[in-house]
Design an enzyme around this catalytic site. Structure first.
Site, PDB file in Angstrom:
ATOM      1  N   ILE A 102       0.826  -1.199   0.000  1.00  0.00           N
ATOM      2  CA  ILE A 102       0.000   0.000   0.000  1.00  0.00           C
ATOM      3  C   ILE A 102       0.863   1.252   0.000  1.00  0.00           C
ATOM      4  O   ILE A 102       1.984   1.244   0.496  1.00  0.00           O
ATOM      5  CB  ILE A 102      -0.962  -0.031   1.220  1.00  0.00           C
ATOM      6  CG1 ILE A 102      -1.921   1.166   1.215  1.00  0.00           C
ATOM      7  CG2 ILE A 102      -0.205  -0.161   2.521  1.00  0.00           C
ATOM      8  CD1 ILE A 102      -3.046   1.066   2.256  1.00  0.00           C
ATOM      9  N   CYS A 103       0.325   2.321  -0.557  1.00  0.00           N
ATOM     10  CA  CYS A 103       0.931   3.650  -0.554  1.00  0.00           C
ATOM     11  C   CYS A 103       2.230   3.658  -1.368  1.00  0.00           C
ATOM     12  O   CYS A 103       2.224   3.363  -2.559  1.00  0.00           O
ATOM     13  CB  CYS A 103       1.120   4.119   0.882  1.00  0.00           C
ATOM     14  SG  CYS A 103       1.459   5.879   1.074  1.00  0.00           S
ATOM     15  N   ALA A 104       3.360   3.958  -0.759  1.00  0.00           N
ATOM     16  CA  ALA A 104       4.647   3.948  -1.462  1.00  0.00           C
ATOM     17  C   ALA A 104       5.250   2.551  -1.503  1.00  0.00           C
ATOM     18  O   ALA A 104       6.219   2.305  -2.220  1.00  0.00           O
ATOM     19  CB  ALA A 104       5.622   4.914  -0.790  1.00  0.00           C
TER      20      ALA A 104
END
Length: 184
Positions: A102-104
């Site tokens: 998730i995210c970066a």
């Protein structure tokens, strides 16, 4: 019982680890928070302290049914520097075993060349290293076979439900989502 390892590197986004851990545990998954920092106490982004359940060197990452890589810029740098994690990500993607990020976090997969011919999402602006066609614009949570990815902190619970769905099926995931009042 299904198992999941959620990897923690200093600077990780707390909601992206704790939210999915909560969802998975409610669904009967045995979740282990695993520190790559050589100590159980890991400082997350925004100064949130979290105590991991185990150190990376003390567990067999290959023994988990699911491996989760949260985001957070510094957290992702620390996770990417963990050779055992990098090796396990390569092995899992080659063997079509469950990986969630998730995210970066998905930038680690992109940097390792593991998103070729795959669909994935990440925090907006982090997709520059993705191969052509991989980034799915306008999608919050993307499931592509053994790979579950999501955009960021606001999608952490939906990401957790997608992970639970991959591990335990629709009935369990839908039940946990309903009990947690997670909109579908």
């Amino acid at each position: 019982m299904k198992t999941a390892a959620i990897m923690l590197g200093e600077g990780f986004e707390p909601v992206e680890a704790v939210g999915p851990a909560d969802v998975l545990r409610r669904g009967g998954v045995e979740v282990t928070l695993v520190s790559v920092m050589g100590q159980l106490e890991v400082r997350a982004a925004q100064g949130v302290g979290v105590r991991a359940d185990a150190l990376e060197g003390d567990v067999d990452l290959g023994g988990f049914d699911l491996l989760v890589v949260p985001g957070g810029s510094l957290g992702v740098e620390n996770l990417a520097a963990c050779a055992a994690l990098v090796d396990e990500l390569r092995a899992r993607m080659a063997d079509s075993r469950l990986v969630a990020s998730i995210c970066a976090g998905p930038t680690i997969l992109a940097d390792l060349g593991l998103l070729e011919c795959r669909r994935a999402v990440c925090y907006p602006g982090c997709q520059d290293g993705f191969p052509a066609g991989a980034y799915q614009e306008g999608v919050d949570v993307c499931v592509d076979g053994n790979l579950v990815t999501a955009t960021g902190p606001g999608t952490a619970l939906d990401f957790g439900v997608a992970c639970l769905r991959a591990l335990a099926g629709d009935a369990v995931a839908d039940g946990v989502a309903a009990d947690m009042l997670i909109a579908r």
